[in-house]
Write a protein that holds these residues in place. Structure first.
Motif, PDB file in Angstrom:
ATOM      1  N   ARG A   1       0.817  -1.215   0.000  1.00  0.00           N
ATOM      2  CA  ARG A   1       0.000   0.000   0.000  1.00  0.00           C
ATOM      3  C   ARG A   1       0.852   1.267   0.000  1.00  0.00           C
ATOM      4  NH1 ARG A   1      -0.598  -1.719   5.350  1.00  0.00           N
ATOM      5  NH2 ARG A   1       0.182  -0.230   6.897  1.00  0.00           N
ATOM      6  N   HIS A   2       2.046   1.193   0.615  1.00  0.00           N
ATOM      7  CA  HIS A   2       2.918   2.365   0.626  1.00  0.00           C
ATOM      8  C   HIS A   2       3.413   2.685  -0.782  1.00  0.00           C
ATOM      9  CE1 HIS A   2       3.612   0.960   4.955  1.00  0.00           C
ATOM     10  NE2 HIS A   2       2.813   1.999   4.997  1.00  0.00           N
ATOM     11  N   TYR A   3       3.782   1.649  -1.514  1.00  0.00           N
ATOM     12  CA  TYR A   3       4.255   1.876  -2.882  1.00  0.00           C
ATOM     13  C   TYR A   3       3.110   2.364  -3.767  1.00  0.00           C
ATOM     14  CZ  TYR A   3       8.383  -0.613  -1.275  1.00  0.00           C
ATOM     15  OH  TYR A   3       9.505  -0.989  -0.571  1.00  0.00           O
ATOM     16  N   VAL A   4       1.912   1.834  -3.518  1.00  0.00           N
ATOM     17  CA  VAL A   4       0.741   2.310  -4.259  1.00  0.00           C
ATOM     18  C   VAL A   4       0.483   3.782  -3.938  1.00  0.00           C
ATOM     19  CG1 VAL A   4      -1.762   2.080  -4.553  1.00  0.00           C
ATOM     20  CG2 VAL A   4      -0.337   0.032  -4.406  1.00  0.00           C
ATOM     21  N   GLY A   5       0.583   4.136  -2.659  1.00  0.00           N
ATOM     22  CA  GLY A   5       0.360   5.517  -2.245  1.00  0.00           C
ATOM     23  C   GLY A   5       1.358   6.471  -2.859  1.00  0.00           C
ATOM     24  N   VAL A   6       2.650   6.112  -2.810  1.00  0.00           N
ATOM     25  CA  VAL A   6       3.692   6.966  -3.389  1.00  0.00           C
ATOM     26  C   VAL A   6       3.499   7.109  -4.889  1.00  0.00           C
ATOM     27  CG1 VAL A   6       6.159   7.137  -3.870  1.00  0.00           C
ATOM     28  CG2 VAL A   6       5.390   6.478  -1.595  1.00  0.00           C
ATOM     29  N   THR A   7       3.201   5.991  -5.577  1.00  0.00           N
ATOM     30  CA  THR A   7       2.974   6.031  -7.027  1.00  0.00           C
ATOM     31  C   THR A   7       1.790   6.924  -7.370  1.00  0.00           C
ATOM     32  OG1 THR A   7       3.833   3.768  -7.249  1.00  0.00           O
ATOM     33  CG2 THR A   7       2.531   4.633  -9.081  1.00  0.00           C
ATOM     34  N   THR A   8       0.732   6.818  -6.563  1.00  0.00           N
ATOM     35  CA  THR A   8      -0.461   7.638  -6.792  1.00  0.00           C
ATOM     36  C   THR A   8      -0.153   9.122  -6.637  1.00  0.00           C
ATOM     37  OG1 THR A   8      -1.892   5.857  -5.991  1.00  0.00           O
ATOM     38  CG2 THR A   8      -2.811   8.073  -6.010  1.00  0.00           C
ATOM     39  N   ILE A   9       0.591   9.469  -5.594  1.00  0.00           N
ATOM     40  CA  ILE A   9       0.953  10.867  -5.356  1.00  0.00           C
ATOM     41  C   ILE A   9       1.812  11.408  -6.510  1.00  0.00           C
ATOM     42  CG2 ILE A   9       2.358  12.364  -3.869  1.00  0.00           C
ATOM     43  CD1 ILE A   9       1.349  10.646  -1.507  1.00  0.00           C
ATOM     44  N   ILE A  10       2.768  10.598  -6.965  1.00  0.00           N
ATOM     45  CA  ILE A  10       3.619  11.025  -8.094  1.00  0.00           C
ATOM     46  C   ILE A  10       2.789  11.221  -9.355  1.00  0.00           C
ATOM     47  CG2 ILE A  10       5.489  10.303  -9.631  1.00  0.00           C
ATOM     48  CD1 ILE A  10       6.757   8.900  -7.198  1.00  0.00           C
ATOM     49  N   LEU A  11       1.852  10.296  -9.614  1.00  0.00           N
ATOM     50  CA  LEU A  11       0.979  10.414 -10.788  1.00  0.00           C
ATOM     51  C   LEU A  11       0.152  11.696 -10.738  1.00  0.00           C
ATOM     52  CD1 LEU A  11      -0.385   6.792 -11.410  1.00  0.00           C
ATOM     53  CD2 LEU A  11       0.978   8.183 -12.973  1.00  0.00           C
ATOM     54  N   LEU A  12      -0.390  12.017  -9.577  1.00  0.00           N
ATOM     55  CA  LEU A  12      -1.167  13.245  -9.425  1.00  0.00           C
ATOM     56  C   LEU A  12      -0.322  14.470  -9.758  1.00  0.00           C
ATOM     57  CD1 LEU A  12      -3.078  12.488  -6.091  1.00  0.00           C
ATOM     58  CD2 LEU A  12      -4.129  12.852  -8.324  1.00  0.00           C
ATOM     59  N   ALA A  13       0.908  14.497  -9.244  1.00  0.00           N
ATOM     60  CA  ALA A  13       1.790  15.635  -9.495  1.00  0.00           C
ATOM     61  C   ALA A  13       2.149  15.738 -10.978  1.00  0.00           C
ATOM     62  CB  ALA A  13       3.058  15.508  -8.653  1.00  0.00           C
ATOM     63  N   VAL A  14       2.466  14.598 -11.584  1.00  0.00           N
ATOM     64  CA  VAL A  14       2.839  14.596 -13.008  1.00  0.00           C
ATOM     65  C   VAL A  14       1.680  15.062 -13.876  1.00  0.00           C
ATOM     66  CG1 VAL A  14       3.450  13.095 -14.955  1.00  0.00           C
ATOM     67  CG2 VAL A  14       4.646  12.853 -12.765  1.00  0.00           C
ATOM     68  N   MET A  15       0.466  14.583 -13.587  1.00  0.00           N
ATOM     69  CA  MET A  15      -0.702  14.986 -14.373  1.00  0.00           C
ATOM     70  C   MET A  15      -0.966  16.489 -14.252  1.00  0.00           C
ATOM     71  SD  MET A  15      -3.542  11.923 -14.207  1.00  0.00           S
ATOM     72  CE  MET A  15      -3.720  11.934 -12.433  1.00  0.00           C
ATOM     73  N   ASP A  16      -0.770  17.038 -13.042  1.00  0.00           N
ATOM     74  CA  ASP A  16      -0.962  18.476 -12.856  1.00  0.00           C
ATOM     75  C   ASP A  16       0.044  19.277 -13.674  1.00  0.00           C
ATOM     76  OD1 ASP A  16      -3.111  18.295 -11.103  1.00  0.00           O
ATOM     77  OD2 ASP A  16      -1.808  18.028  -9.372  1.00  0.00           O
ATOM     78  N   ILE A  17       1.289  18.805 -13.703  1.00  0.00           N
ATOM     79  CA  ILE A  17       2.328  19.515 -14.462  1.00  0.00           C
ATOM     80  C   ILE A  17       2.051  19.425 -15.961  1.00  0.00           C
ATOM     81  CG2 ILE A  17       4.782  19.512 -15.045  1.00  0.00           C
ATOM     82  CD1 ILE A  17       5.295  18.556 -12.136  1.00  0.00           C
ATOM     83  N   ILE A  18       1.666  18.237 -16.432  1.00  0.00           N
ATOM     84  CA  ILE A  18       1.344  18.073 -17.861  1.00  0.00           C
ATOM     85  C   ILE A  18       0.207  18.989 -18.267  1.00  0.00           C
ATOM     86  CG2 ILE A  18       0.400  16.460 -19.574  1.00  0.00           C
ATOM     87  CD1 ILE A  18       1.952  14.236 -18.167  1.00  0.00           C
ATOM     88  N   ASN A  19      -0.759  19.153 -17.357  1.00  0.00           N
ATOM     89  CA  ASN A  19      -1.935  19.954 -17.691  1.00  0.00           C
ATOM     90  C   ASN A  19      -1.611  21.432 -17.935  1.00  0.00           C
ATOM     91  OD1 ASN A  19      -5.038  19.290 -17.638  1.00  0.00           O
ATOM     92  ND2 ASN A  19      -4.828  21.379 -16.847  1.00  0.00           N
ATOM     93  N   ILE A  20      -0.454  21.877 -17.452  1.00  0.00           N
ATOM     94  CA  ILE A  20      -0.028  23.259 -17.727  1.00  0.00           C
ATOM     95  C   ILE A  20       0.177  23.468 -19.224  1.00  0.00           C
ATOM     96  CG2 ILE A  20       1.814  24.966 -17.366  1.00  0.00           C
ATOM     97  CD1 ILE A  20       2.307  23.672 -14.626  1.00  0.00           C
ATOM     98  N   PHE A  21       0.715  22.436 -19.881  1.00  0.00           N
ATOM     99  CA  PHE A  21       1.063  22.555 -21.296  1.00  0.00           C
ATOM    100  C   PHE A  21       0.043  21.907 -22.222  1.00  0.00           C
ATOM    101  CE2 PHE A  21       4.810  22.176 -18.582  1.00  0.00           C
ATOM    102  CZ  PHE A  21       5.426  23.403 -18.814  1.00  0.00           C
ATOM    103  N   TYR A  22      -0.616  20.867 -21.698  1.00  0.00           N
ATOM    104  CA  TYR A  22      -1.603  20.163 -22.526  1.00  0.00           C
ATOM    105  C   TYR A  22      -2.767  19.748 -21.630  1.00  0.00           C
ATOM    106  CZ  TYR A  22      -3.671  16.872 -25.792  1.00  0.00           C
ATOM    107  OH  TYR A  22      -4.547  16.208 -26.631  1.00  0.00           O
ATOM    108  N   PRO A  23      -3.972  20.224 -21.920  1.00  0.00           N
ATOM    109  CA  PRO A  23      -5.116  19.960 -21.024  1.00  0.00           C
ATOM    110  C   PRO A  23      -5.591  18.511 -21.038  1.00  0.00           C
ATOM    111  CG  PRO A  23      -5.863  21.103 -22.987  1.00  0.00           C
ATOM    112  CD  PRO A  23      -4.361  21.057 -23.066  1.00  0.00           C
ATOM    113  N   ILE A  24      -5.170  17.737 -20.050  1.00  0.00           N
ATOM    114  CA  ILE A  24      -5.635  16.346 -19.944  1.00  0.00           C
ATOM    115  C   ILE A  24      -6.637  16.190 -18.797  1.00  0.00           C
ATOM    116  CG2 ILE A  24      -3.540  15.367 -20.953  1.00  0.00           C
ATOM    117  CD1 ILE A  24      -2.623  14.718 -18.086  1.00  0.00           C
ATOM    118  N   LEU A  25      -6.645  17.155 -17.867  1.00  0.00           N
ATOM    119  CA  LEU A  25      -7.522  17.077 -16.701  1.00  0.00           C
ATOM    120  C   LEU A  25      -8.642  18.113 -16.756  1.00  0.00           C
ATOM    121  CD1 LEU A  25      -4.775  16.754 -13.939  1.00  0.00           C
ATOM    122  CD2 LEU A  25      -6.088  14.894 -14.967  1.00  0.00           C
TER     123      LEU A  25
END
Length: 360
Positions: free
Chosen positions: A101-125
């Motif tokens: 669950r810890h690895y799932v949690g860390v992966t989830t948090i990283i994915l959220l951050a990456v998606m937010d950064i991508i959305n600055i340049f390309y609207p995916i969210l």
């Protein structure tokens, strides 16, 4: 009119200031916990500040592609603060032994951050058009991932050794508050509810952290007298035995070796007892040299463990080179016995055991 002034964000910042001041002045919190709470608070303060900026831009700037881009950038920064705030709280509760669950949690948090950064340049969210915000389908996944990370964090809290029914009740409200905020954000674009939900969850999380440390003995790491009293007060008939344990040599250590050595002796004994009874129940340090174990095991099983420790005569070497010497008494719950009566039986048996040792 001051439509651009968001009082809900001001309330959120007020909550952050309140929690940070409490954390800084809480002598029971570990440095790492204080640091995590403060960093999470800073992340939320940035979130509220940029959310207020969003409304200033919305009301003060004319509709244009440039305004839409700026609004989208500000919103991405706001959303980026959520995984940052979660990551610091996650670090507080993550157990030393990592689980899936810890690895799932860390992966989830990283994915959220990456998606937010991508959305600055390309609207995916989400994207902005004519100064209005619109979610894209992938945003639902973002909301789900955010709640999954939050649930993993709550799971770590609930699995903490000193967590009791009060903390579980509080953690449940944290989860419900967060869920309502995410639901309002997704269904009604009600970001105010989401941001206030985050602030309230932050406050409740701090209260949960504070309660855990208030129920934890600083020296031994065991649940303390406060946790013991609350457990006894609400204990039902879901136990079989209570063991009272009292160290025999602490005064000699304090008198001849000094209190610092006495503290190390308490630490070594408490850790050795905790290891030995790890699968047998919940061990509390209820006084300077006194411990109490609440167990579902039989008297014979618990007695065998105690006698094996005494026969060995040494604390676990990884906690220091100390002898182990204690008196113990076991109270067995009979039909109709109250917890206080079983405690009395255990206490009387412990003092009888101590008197026998003194006569030898």
């Amino acid at each position: 009119m001051m439509e651009w002034l968001e009082f809900s964000d001001i309330v959120g910042i007020s909550i952050v200031i309140y929690v940070v001041v409490l954390a800084l002045n809480n002598i029971h919190l570990k440095h790492s916990a204080k640091k995590g709470i403060i960093v999470s608070g800073i992340a939320l303060a940035v979130l509220y500040t940029f959310d207020m900026l969003w409304y200033v831009i919305y009301y003060k700037c004319p509709q244009s592609e440039k305004t839409d881009y700026i609004l989208n950038l500000v919103t991405c920064i706001v959303y980026l603060m959520i995984p940052l705030a979660l990551s610091t709280f996650f670090a507080i509760y993550a157990h030393s032994i990592r689980k899936i669950r810890h690895y799932v949690g860390v992966t989830t948090i990283i994915l959220l951050a990456v998606m937010d950064i991508i959305n600055i340049f390309y609207p995916i969210l989400f994207y902005h058009e004519n100064s209005n915000m619109y979610f894209k389908p992938l945003s639902l996944i973002m909301h789900i991932l955010c709640f999954v990370a939050f649930l993993i964090l709550l799971a770590d809290m609930i699995l903490a050794k000193s967590f009791d029914y009060e903390d579980t009740f509080l953690a449940t409200f944290v989860g419900v508050t967060m869920f309502i905020g995410l639901l309002g954000s997704w269904i009604n674009y009600d970001l105010k509810t989401l941001w206030l939900g985050l602030g309230i969850s932050y406050l409740l999380m701090y209260l949960a952290v504070s309660e855990i440390y208030n129920k934890k003995d600083f020296l031994s790491g065991l649940p303390n007298r406060n946790a013991y009293e609350k457990t006894i007060a609400h204990m039902k008939n879901n136990y079989a035995t209570i063991v009272m344990i009292d160290m025999n040599d602490l005064k000699r250590y304090n008198d001849t070796m000094g209190h610092a050595a006495g503290d190390r002796y308490i630490f070594a004994t408490s850790k050795t007892l905790a290891d030995a009874y790890a699968e047998s129940g919940k061990l509390f340090r209820i006084g300077g040299d006194e411990f109490c174990l609440i167990s579902s095991n039989t008297k014979e099983e618990l007695s065998r463990i105690a006698e094996a420790l005494l026969k060995n005569g040494k604390c676990n070497p990884k906690y220091g080179d100390f002898p182990i010497n204690f008196a113990y008494g076991i109270g067995v719950r009979e039909e109709g016995d109250t917890a206080s009566y079983v405690l009395k039986k255990a206490d009387e048996a412990m003092y009888e055991n101590k008197r026998k040792k003194e006569r030898v």
